[in-house]
Structure formats: C-alpha cells, structure tokens
Motif scaffolding. Structure first.
Motif, PDB file in Angstrom:
ATOM      1  N   TYR A 131       0.848  -1.201   0.000  1.00 37.42           N
ATOM      2  CA  TYR A 131       0.000   0.000   0.000  1.00 37.42           C
ATOM      3  C   TYR A 131       0.880   1.247   0.000  1.00 37.42           C
ATOM      4  O   TYR A 131       1.937   1.270   0.646  1.00 37.42           O
ATOM      5  CB  TYR A 131      -0.841   0.076   1.292  1.00 37.42           C
ATOM      6  N   GLY A 132       0.434   2.312  -0.659  1.00 37.26           N
ATOM      7  CA  GLY A 132       1.036   3.623  -0.443  1.00 37.26           C
ATOM      8  C   GLY A 132       0.633   4.101   0.940  1.00 37.26           C
ATOM      9  O   GLY A 132      -0.021   3.375   1.694  1.00 37.26           O
ATOM     10  N   ALA A 166       3.456  -1.913   4.442  1.00 36.78           N
ATOM     11  CA  ALA A 166       2.690  -0.659   4.501  1.00 36.78           C
ATOM     12  C   ALA A 166       3.379   0.281   5.479  1.00 36.78           C
ATOM     13  O   ALA A 166       4.380  -0.085   6.108  1.00 36.78           O
ATOM     14  CB  ALA A 166       1.261  -0.945   4.960  1.00 36.78           C
ATOM     15  N   ALA A 167       2.818   1.471   5.603  1.00 36.45           N
ATOM     16  CA  ALA A 167       3.394   2.475   6.511  1.00 36.45           C
ATOM     17  C   ALA A 167       3.284   1.993   7.956  1.00 36.45           C
ATOM     18  O   ALA A 167       2.434   1.162   8.276  1.00 36.45           O
ATOM     19  CB  ALA A 167       2.626   3.779   6.334  1.00 36.45           C
ATOM     20  N   LEU A 232      16.604   0.276   1.308  1.00 35.27           N
ATOM     21  CA  LEU A 232      16.586   0.516  -0.131  1.00 35.27           C
ATOM     22  C   LEU A 232      18.025   0.877  -0.521  1.00 35.27           C
ATOM     23  O   LEU A 232      18.484   1.998  -0.277  1.00 35.27           O
ATOM     24  CB  LEU A 232      15.617   1.654  -0.449  1.00 35.27           C
ATOM     25  N   PRO A 266      16.107  -4.409  -1.292  1.00 36.69           N
ATOM     26  CA  PRO A 266      15.841  -3.903  -2.645  1.00 36.69           C
ATOM     27  C   PRO A 266      16.908  -2.897  -3.066  1.00 36.69           C
ATOM     28  O   PRO A 266      17.465  -2.185  -2.229  1.00 36.69           O
ATOM     29  CB  PRO A 266      14.488  -3.208  -2.477  1.00 36.69           C
ATOM     30  N   PHE A 350       7.838   0.997  -9.710  1.00 35.75           N
ATOM     31  CA  PHE A 350       9.172   1.010 -10.335  1.00 35.75           C
ATOM     32  C   PHE A 350       9.172  -0.073 -11.395  1.00 35.75           C
ATOM     33  O   PHE A 350       8.179  -0.799 -11.537  1.00 35.75           O
ATOM     34  CB  PHE A 350      10.277   0.758  -9.286  1.00 35.75           C
TER      35      PHE A 350
HETATM   36  N1  SAM Z   1       4.321   3.019   1.202  1.00 34.82           N
HETATM   37  C1  SAM Z   1       4.867   2.144   2.166  1.00 34.82           C
HETATM   38  C2  SAM Z   1       6.246   2.539   2.582  1.00 34.82           C
HETATM   39  O1  SAM Z   1       6.826   3.391   1.981  1.00 34.82           O
HETATM   40  O2  SAM Z   1       6.711   1.916   3.538  1.00 34.82           O
HETATM   41  C3  SAM Z   1       4.948   0.712   1.752  1.00 34.82           C
HETATM   42  C4  SAM Z   1       5.112   0.253   0.406  1.00 34.82           C
HETATM   43  S1  SAM Z   1       6.356   0.908  -0.666  1.00 34.82           S
HETATM   44  C5  SAM Z   1       5.234   0.862  -1.950  1.00 34.82           C
HETATM   45  C6  SAM Z   1       7.451  -0.490  -0.697  1.00 34.82           C
HETATM   46  C7  SAM Z   1       8.931  -0.276  -0.815  1.00 34.82           C
HETATM   47  O3  SAM Z   1       9.275  -0.060  -2.175  1.00 34.82           O
HETATM   48  C8  SAM Z   1       9.514   0.909  -0.129  1.00 34.82           C
HETATM   49  O4  SAM Z   1       9.687   0.664   1.238  1.00 34.82           O
HETATM   50  C9  SAM Z   1      10.834   1.104  -0.873  1.00 34.82           C
HETATM   51  O5  SAM Z   1      11.894   0.445  -0.215  1.00 34.82           O
HETATM   52  C10 SAM Z   1      10.611   0.420  -2.208  1.00 34.82           C
HETATM   53  N2  SAM Z   1      10.811   1.353  -3.339  1.00 34.82           N
HETATM   54  C11 SAM Z   1      10.312   2.582  -3.480  1.00 34.82           C
HETATM   55  N3  SAM Z   1      10.752   3.142  -4.639  1.00 34.82           N
HETATM   56  C12 SAM Z   1      11.572   2.243  -5.229  1.00 34.82           C
HETATM   57  C13 SAM Z   1      12.362   2.241  -6.430  1.00 34.82           C
HETATM   58  N4  SAM Z   1      12.392   3.280  -7.264  1.00 34.82           N
HETATM   59  N5  SAM Z   1      13.079   1.137  -6.708  1.00 34.82           N
HETATM   60  C14 SAM Z   1      13.056   0.066  -5.905  1.00 34.82           C
HETATM   61  N6  SAM Z   1      12.335   0.003  -4.759  1.00 34.82           N
HETATM   62  C15 SAM Z   1      11.599   1.087  -4.415  1.00 34.82           C
END
Ligand code: SAM
Ligand code: SF4
Length: 460
Positions: A131-132, A166-167, A232, A266, A350
């Motif tokens: 989730y966002g 999620a957050a 990340l 990641p 992404f």
């Molecule tokens: N929105 C929530 C958060 O930020 O914790 C949870 C889900 S977020 C969609 C999942 C993960 O995707 C993030 O915690 C981040 O590590 C990773 N992410 C975000 N942008 C990315 C990118 N450009 N490339 C690879 N991983 C990415």
C-alpha cells in the motif's frame, strides 16, 4: 530530533576501526557456521574485507551456512499492490505525492478478489499486500483487504498466508491486523543514515525517521512478533546500511527477545518521474556481498530477494543465502487480472527486472536442484517465525519443512504446472524421497503424496 537507537557515528566509527585479516575472517565465519549471530564489529570486519580472496571466502561461508541451515528449499510468494495513493514525497518512488503522471487508484474489494483469483489460478499460495501511505489506507482498511484475500478461493486453491508492506501504524492499528491474522509486517527503513533520510524524504509523515524506525517496536507491543526490516540500497553507503540493519536486529532481539523474521535488500530501480543519483549505486558484485554478509551476520533470518532484480542475478544470488523470492510478479494495479505482459511505468511503482511467469521461475529452480515451497504450515499452526523454527530447532527441517515443501510443491505440479515443469518436478520429488533415510517418515510422505494425487489438498 530526539534520540533513537541508531547512532550514525557509532556505526561509522566501527566501520572505520576494524582491520580485516584472513584469520579474523575465518574465526568470524566459523562463529556463523555455529549458528551464532555476529556482533557489529565482526560484521564490519566482513564488510571491510575487500580483497578478492576474502570476498570468495565469505561467499563460500554463506553458501555453506545456507546449505547447512536451510537446505535446498526456496519459498515462493507474489506481491499484490492494493493502492498507490500516497501523501509522502519519497524522492525515489513513482508513487510520491508530487508525481502527477501516474494513475492513482485503489482496488475495490471486488477488484482485489479478482486479482487474488488470478494469482490463485497460477498457483500462488503466499502473498504480500502493498500500500502507499494515505488516510484511506488505515488499519481498518488494511484489515478489511486482508480478510477479503483470505475469503477468496479459486477452484483449486487459496492464498494461505498474507504478509503486509505498509506504513508504520500505532499499537491499536497493529492489534486490528493481528486479529485478522496477518503473517509478517514489513517496514523498510530505506536508509539508516539520518541525514540521508531527511534529504530523500521531502514531505509527509514518512519524514519522521524515529516514527518509522520504531514502527516495528509498536507491532511487537501489539503482539505481532513476525516482522520484516529492509534497506533501499542506493541511497547511502551500502556498508553503513548493513550495519544499520544489524543494529536494528540487535535492538529487536534485546528488547523483545526476537529478531526480525525477514530482511529485504531492494536496490533502487528506475521509476516514473524519478531521477536517480548514482553516487551510492550498488553493483551486482556488491549486492552479492550484501547478501552473503547478511546471511552470515544474522543466520536465523529469512532473506528476501525480489523481482526488482533480473533473472541472471537472482539465479546467482540465491545460493548465497536467499530463502524467499517472489515469482510471476505483477506490480501494476490490477496487473494479475489484466494479464498483459507489457510493463507500464505510469501504472507501477518502479520497473521490475524479472517478469518471468511463476512456472518459468519454478522450472529454473528445479534445474538448479531447489525445491520450490509454498508451505504455510508454521503460520497456520500458530508458530511464528517459520525461518526461525527452521534455524532454532534441530531436526525441524527434516521433520516438517522438507516434507511440507514436497507436499505443497506436489499440489503445484498437480494443479498448475506446465508439462515440462511437471516432468522435472516429479523426478525431483522422487530424488528427494530417496534421500530420506527414515523409512517411517518416507512412508508417511508417500502416503500424503498419493492423497494429493487423489485430489486431497492442503495437507501438512
Ligand atoms: N508506502 C509504504 C512505505 O513506503 O513503507 C509501503 C510500500 S512501498 C510501496 C514499498 C517499498 O518499495 C519501499 O519501502 C521502498 O523500499 C521500495 N521502493 C520505493 N521506490 C523504489 C524504487 N524506485 N526502486 C526500488 N524500490 C523502491
Ligand atoms: Fe509513498 Fe511508500 Fe512510495 Fe514513499 S515509498 S512515496 S511512502 S508508496
């Protein structure tokens, strides 16, 4: 900012002070092989071991540990994106609030269930809901979506374990999720370096480093002791970040007597409206070092390698200590029901590197001698921390994980596999059965395999 348990200077100092030698590296690897978690100093020594022969030794040690502790099973799962609305502005993410080029949407329960059915039709049994961050995605909403997944059943199967990414929530929020029976709650800190954290998180609640880094403490306080951490990679120095992951692990161990169930690593990927500064870019060799060192540093945690990485790298990295991978992954909203192989940067967070089907990934795993596992027995029997059970209880893998992997894989072969995967898979099952020394155990598994051939499902 008030103090949290990550002390940047302490971690940088340890990294600067250690002096690796062949002898020290050998002693440290032997400690891991005895299944002990490494200290910050020992891990820093492995991180600073830059000579090619030392790196080779670390890779070998990690492989040996993986084989010794976890054997040849790889757990498979698939992510499911529920909604991409977001009030944060994380510099690196396509979902950031300031990106007006992406289509914002949230699955309705009906759409969510269509996605789940499409995943189930391919043979998926484990999923992570993503989730966002938005007021729309509060704990009640997340709980409702989790329940909807558990309630969805396709002809032959169902998703049996739902994890969450999620957050961070408050304690009350986590309690609601515990009630609906989530598996792991994952929060990636992204970077443990305070200054970098402030630089890349421009606005929104996520700017608060401390709220995020203590997010899993609140989960523990709410009774969710199955948690996942992650970085990340590409935002700051990778060696420092591994130290951060370890410091977070030590904090959880000391305070709650249980470390993280999984660690994710990641790497930054191309995303809609994101320009990536390559100063801290992590190359393939460095990513492999990260995986091998994490394997040795925290021998009891599951390591997750996602489809952000390409097939070749995933194949090479698995043997260094990875225990879970996603496969057949679609990360655009409605991606599984659309079944369109084209990736659309404006519909996803992404760009992924490995877009092969679940069946193709399984075929490759089999060719490399791995047994794909969809096992969810620990979770369903109320045993938290499946990887921890494997690690901590002598004989557990032989008695439970190995047989359960074979049974869940047999279900896959019966219900979903292509002809070529079925051929290789059946052969591998026979080989694995032949390796079982205890006749009684072997007979029990054979009987259950036969039950599966006779249409019985979900045996463990
Ligand atoms: N929105 C929530 C958060 O930020 O914790 C949870 C889900 S977020 C969609 C999942 C993960 O995707 C993030 O915690 C981040 O590590 C990773 N992410 C975000 N942008 C990315 C990118 N450009 N490339 C690879 N991983 C990415
Ligand atoms: Fe939102 Fe998470 Fe993306 Fe940040 S990483 S913009 S919080 S979805």
């Amino acid at each position: 900012m008030s103090k949290d348990f990550i002390d940047d200077k302490k971690l940088e100092d340890i990294l600067a002070q250690v002096k690796p030698t062949e002898e020290k590296i050998e002693t440290i690897i032997n400690k891991s092989l005895n299944k002990e978690r490494l200290s910050l100093e020992e891990t820093a020594t492995l991180l600073q071991a830059d000579k090619p022969e030392w790196i080779e030794r670390i890779f070998k040690g990690a492989e040996e540990l993986k084989n010794k502790v976890y054997g040849d099973r790889i757990v498979l799962f698939a992510p499911l994106y529920v909604g991409n609305k977001c009030i944060n502005n994380c510099e690196y993410c396509g979902f950031k609030a300031s990106n007006t080029e992406i289509d914002r949407c949230t699955l309705t329960i009906k759409e969510l269930q269509a996605e789940v059915k499409a995943m189930e039709k391919k043979g998926q049994k484990r999923s992570i809901l993503v989730y966002g961050e938005s007021p729309d995605y509060d704990a009640d909403f997340i709980a409702k979506t989790v329940q909807a997944v558990y309630d969805t059943r396709e002809d032959k199967g169902e998703i049996r374990r739902v994890n969450i990414n999620a957050a961070p929530l408050d304690v009350e929020g986590y309690k609601k999720l515990k009630e609906v029976g989530i598996g792991t709650y994952q929060i990636f800190q992204e970077t443990y370096h305070h200054e970098t954290y402030q630089r890349v998180h421009h606005s929104g609640p996520k700017r608060d480093f401390k709220w995020r880094v203590t997010g899993l403490d609140r989960a523990m306080e709410a009774g969710i002791d199955d948690v996942g951490i992650g970085v990340l990679f590409g935002l700051y120095d990778w060696k420092y970040e591994v130290m951060g992951l370890l410091e977070h692990t030590i904090h959880l161990e000391e305070k709650y007597n249980v470390g993280p169930h999984t660690i994710s690593f990641p790497r930054l990927k191309e995303a809609s409206n994101v320009s990536i500064d390559d100063k801290y870019f992590v190359n393939d060799e460095e990513l492999k070092r990260i995986i091998a060192i994490l394997r040795l540093a925290v021998p009891y945690t599951g390591l997750i390698l996602t489809a952000r990485e390409d097939a070749k790298l995933r194949r090479e990295a698995i043997k260094l200590g990875v225990s879970q991978i996603d496969a057949g992954t679609k990360i655009e909203i409605n991606g599984y029901s659309d079944d369109d192989d084209e990736q659309d940067i404006n519909r996803e967070q992404f760009v992924i590197g490995d877009s092969r089907s679940l069946d193709d990934v399984i075929y490759e795993l089999l060719s490399d001698g791995y047994i794909p596992s969809f096992c969810t027995a620990c979770y369903r029997l109320g045993r938290t921390g499946e990887h921890f059970m494997e690690f901590a209880i002598p004989g557990f893998i032989k008695r439970y994980c190995g047989p359960n992997a074979l049974l869940t894989f047999k279900e896959y072969l019966e219900d979903y596999a292509s002809e070529k995967t079925k051929d290789v898979g059946e052969k591998l099952i026979q080989e694995k059965l032949a390796e079982i020394e205890d006749e009684k155990t072997k007979e029990k598994i054979e009987a259950k395999l036969e039950e599966i051939e006779n249409e019985k499902r979900d045996l463990y």
